[in-house]
Scaffold this motif. Structure first.
Motif, PDB file in Angstrom:
ATOM      1  N   TRP A 104       0.898  -1.036   0.146  1.00  0.00           N
ATOM      2  CA  TRP A 104       0.047  -0.346  -0.133  1.00  0.00           C
ATOM      3  C   TRP A 104       0.856   1.169  -0.045  1.00  0.00           C
ATOM      4  O   TRP A 104       0.486   2.021  -0.612  1.00  0.00           O
ATOM      5  CB  TRP A 104      -0.854   0.002   1.184  1.00  0.00           C
ATOM      6  CG  TRP A 104      -1.969   0.893   1.218  1.00  0.00           C
ATOM      7  CD1 TRP A 104      -2.729   1.286  -0.027  1.00  0.00           C
ATOM      8  CD2 TRP A 104      -2.773   1.686   2.070  1.00  0.00           C
ATOM      9  NE1 TRP A 104      -3.537   2.028   0.255  1.00  0.00           N
ATOM     10  CE2 TRP A 104      -3.966   2.339   1.747  1.00  0.00           C
ATOM     11  CE3 TRP A 104      -2.249   1.558   3.655  1.00  0.00           C
ATOM     12  CZ2 TRP A 104      -4.837   3.267   2.338  1.00  0.00           C
ATOM     13  CZ3 TRP A 104      -3.432   2.733   4.363  1.00  0.00           C
ATOM     14  CH2 TRP A 104      -4.492   3.087   3.668  1.00  0.00           C
ATOM     15  N   CYS A 108       0.795   4.263  -2.573  1.00  0.00           N
ATOM     16  CA  CYS A 108       0.652   5.801  -2.091  1.00  0.00           C
ATOM     17  C   CYS A 108       1.995   6.538  -2.813  1.00  0.00           C
ATOM     18  O   CYS A 108       1.738   7.829  -2.965  1.00  0.00           O
ATOM     19  CB  CYS A 108       0.524   5.834  -0.711  1.00  0.00           C
ATOM     20  SG  CYS A 108      -0.886   5.259  -0.052  1.00  0.00           S
ATOM     21  N   TYR A 136      -8.114  12.080  -3.809  1.00  0.00           N
ATOM     22  CA  TYR A 136      -7.103  11.135  -3.540  1.00  0.00           C
ATOM     23  C   TYR A 136      -7.088  10.342  -2.151  1.00  0.00           C
ATOM     24  O   TYR A 136      -6.982   9.065  -2.473  1.00  0.00           O
ATOM     25  CB  TYR A 136      -5.731  12.193  -3.143  1.00  0.00           C
ATOM     26  CG  TYR A 136      -4.826  12.564  -4.286  1.00  0.00           C
ATOM     27  CD1 TYR A 136      -4.035  11.924  -4.962  1.00  0.00           C
ATOM     28  CD2 TYR A 136      -5.253  13.811  -4.930  1.00  0.00           C
ATOM     29  CE1 TYR A 136      -3.391  12.012  -5.730  1.00  0.00           C
ATOM     30  CE2 TYR A 136      -4.410  14.418  -5.871  1.00  0.00           C
ATOM     31  CZ  TYR A 136      -3.510  13.283  -6.499  1.00  0.00           C
ATOM     32  OH  TYR A 136      -2.673  13.898  -7.496  1.00  0.00           O
ATOM     33  N   ALA A 140      -6.652   6.231  -2.669  1.00  0.00           N
ATOM     34  CA  ALA A 140      -5.731   5.638  -2.017  1.00  0.00           C
ATOM     35  C   ALA A 140      -6.541   4.205  -1.338  1.00  0.00           C
ATOM     36  O   ALA A 140      -5.890   3.287  -1.278  1.00  0.00           O
ATOM     37  CB  ALA A 140      -5.325   6.479  -0.850  1.00  0.00           C
TER      38      ALA A 140
END
Lengths: 244, 250
Positions: A104, A108, A136, A140
């Motif tokens: 992750w 990002c 955003y 994410a």
């Protein structure tokens, strides 16, 4: 004691030890540029917002996320290190969560590298910053959900290509479930309840409000639930089938 | 003192195949146990159950008085394990890899550096410390696997074919290392090289078709061969104990 940190560090740096992830990262950014400016016509629209960017973003993550997650467990199985890490004094839960966090974090990084597009619209006009920020956050969360799915599916195979394809297919179905094409098709013959249920499991249904700057707790919880469910499945798959 | 490794009634069934059919094994500190058997006899399966990688179908394992099934993390902390083929992360350097293992084992800062240094010293890895593991020869990779297993100076050390695929010099080095560590550790190593048992082990256990067919000193194993046989005496005993026709006579 939780020993997440060394797992996250190792997995994250593993992305930079081989050129593969960097290649995917560059492709992602390149395609983001094309879809936002050429296909999405960010300039020609004459509006200072990032709608073209966020409209295409889930579709780009559809190939970036499997590329990031495919090696997480498939590679451990292929080279046999699964036997090493699962006999270290660390729980499978920590291994699964640590690997997912590293993946992750890498996603990002990819998102952060798209910030120049935001700066472009800031320079050209006065965009709705809430909507952009929401977009955003949504992106994410969407990436996090894709990666949890990809991580769990990479635990079922030794082959990274198989892991890639499985993840892309499942994520594609979860995205498509929210598209008007599918819902219209269902609406033609299924009861409205079915169509609604299908729409509600679609990641897109929960992404779109954020794109407009509406961060609803229920949508955030939905993504968190998807992540939790697939990481839990991931833990079970490793516990049951670690020696296969 | 409680036995360092205590396995009781270990069984493992894969589908309809009984890979391990009731193995009892206790190993005390100071013992070096050579685990022998033909391919497919259940050596690796047994070791994988002892190290907590595989859950036994029945039976239990205690490592330093800690139950592997109910407190796996505590039991695993007492144990160093070199899996078959010594798998390591190929993209990491030796330094990064051993640092990672040290961190997962809960060592920080100078303590971790000291542990890594000591393990590197014992396994002679100084020359390749900053090389990616994928660029190393088989012998070096095996030593990286060994360094990883002894990093925390565990009371229990389990090695699946530690000398497999090494040249005679490398085999000698690994055996020397095992001998120097033998005093205060319980060591189990699997092998199918019988000379290895005479060279380093204080005890030999032979398994065949998932059950123990011999448990004793290497000398006792040697004594089982008829006096008329002068060479390869252990090979003869091994064959007698593990071939199928003996099975039917019993």
């Amino acid at each position: 004691m939780s020993r997440l940190a060394p797992i996250v560090r190792r997995e994250f740096s593993a992305y930079f030890n081989t050129p593969l992830a960097a290649v995917f990262l560059v492709m992602f950014l390149f395609l983001t540029g094309i879809f936002t400016f050429n296909v999405g016509q960010l300039y020609e629209r004459g509006q200072a917002d990032l709608r073209p960017f966020f409209d295409f973003n889930p579709w780009l993550f559809l190939f970036l996320a499997p590329a990031i997650s495919m090696r997480l467990w498939a590679e451990e199985r292929r080279i046999g290190t699964i036997e090493l890490v699962t006999t270290l004094p660390i729980s499978i839960r920590d291994l699964v969560v640590g690997k997912w966090l590293a993946a992750w974090a890498f996603a990002c990084v990819a998102l952060v590298l798209t910030l120049p597009i935001w700066l472009t619209v800031e320079y050209l006009g006065e965009p709705d910053r809430g909507a952009i920020l929401g977009g955003y956050v949504g992106s994410a969360l969407m990436a996090g959900a894709f990666l949890a799915i990809g991580s769990a599916l990479s635990a079922v195979t030794k082959n990274q290509v198989v892991a890639f394809v499985l993840c892309a297919v499942v994520c594609f179905l979860l995205l498509m479930a929210g598209y008007p094409v599918v819902l219209d098709f269902l609406g033609g013959w299924a009861s409205p309840g079915v169509a609604e249920a299908v729409a509600s499991v679609s990641l897109l249904t929960h992404f779109e409000p954020m794109e407009r700057g509406v961060i609803d707790l229920r949508d955030v919880l939905f993504f968190a639930a998807v992540v939790a469910a697939f990481l839990w499945l991931n833990i079970l798959l490793i516990e049951w089938k670690k020696a296969d | 003192m409680e036995a360092a490794i205590a396995a009781q009634g270990l069984r493992k069934r894969f589908g309809s195949f009984d890979a391990v059919q009731g193995i009892d094994l206790t190993v005390k500190r100071g013992e070096v146990l050579g685990f022998l058997g033909p391919h497919g006899a259940g050596k690796s399966t047994t070791m994988r159950m002892i190290t907590g990688f595989l859950a036994p179908t029945a039976g239990g394992v205690r490592i330093c008085d800690t139950d592997m099934l109910s407190e796996p993390l505590k039991a695993k902390a007492h144990m160093g394990y070199l899996p078959e083929g010594a798998p390591c992360y190929p993209d990491m350097t030796v330094a990064e890899f051993l640092g990672f293992i040290g961190a997962v084992r809960g060592f920080d800062g100078p303590e971790r550096a000291r542990r890594v240094e000591a393990a590197v010293e014992r396994t002679n890895l100084h020359g390749v410390f900053h090389q990616p593991i994928e660029t190393l020869s088989k012998g070096f990779k095996r030593r990286v696997g060994l360094a990883q297993a002894i990093l925390h100076d565990p009371p229990v050390l389990i090695m699946d074919e530690p000398t497999d695929g090494l040249d005679p010099n490398q085999k000698h080095q690994v055996r020397e290392l095992i001998r120097t560590m033998a005093k205060n550790k319980a060591i189990v190593l699997s092998t199918h090289i019988l000379e290895e048992v005479e060279a380093v082990c204080t005890r030999a256990v032979i398994i065949n078709r998932g059950t123990i067919v011999f448990d004793g000193t290497p000398q006792a194993l040697d004594a089982k061969a008829p006096a008329s046989i002068a060479r390869n005496r252990l090979d003869h005993v091994f064959r007698t104990l593990t071939t199928a026709d003996t099975e039917s006579r019993r």
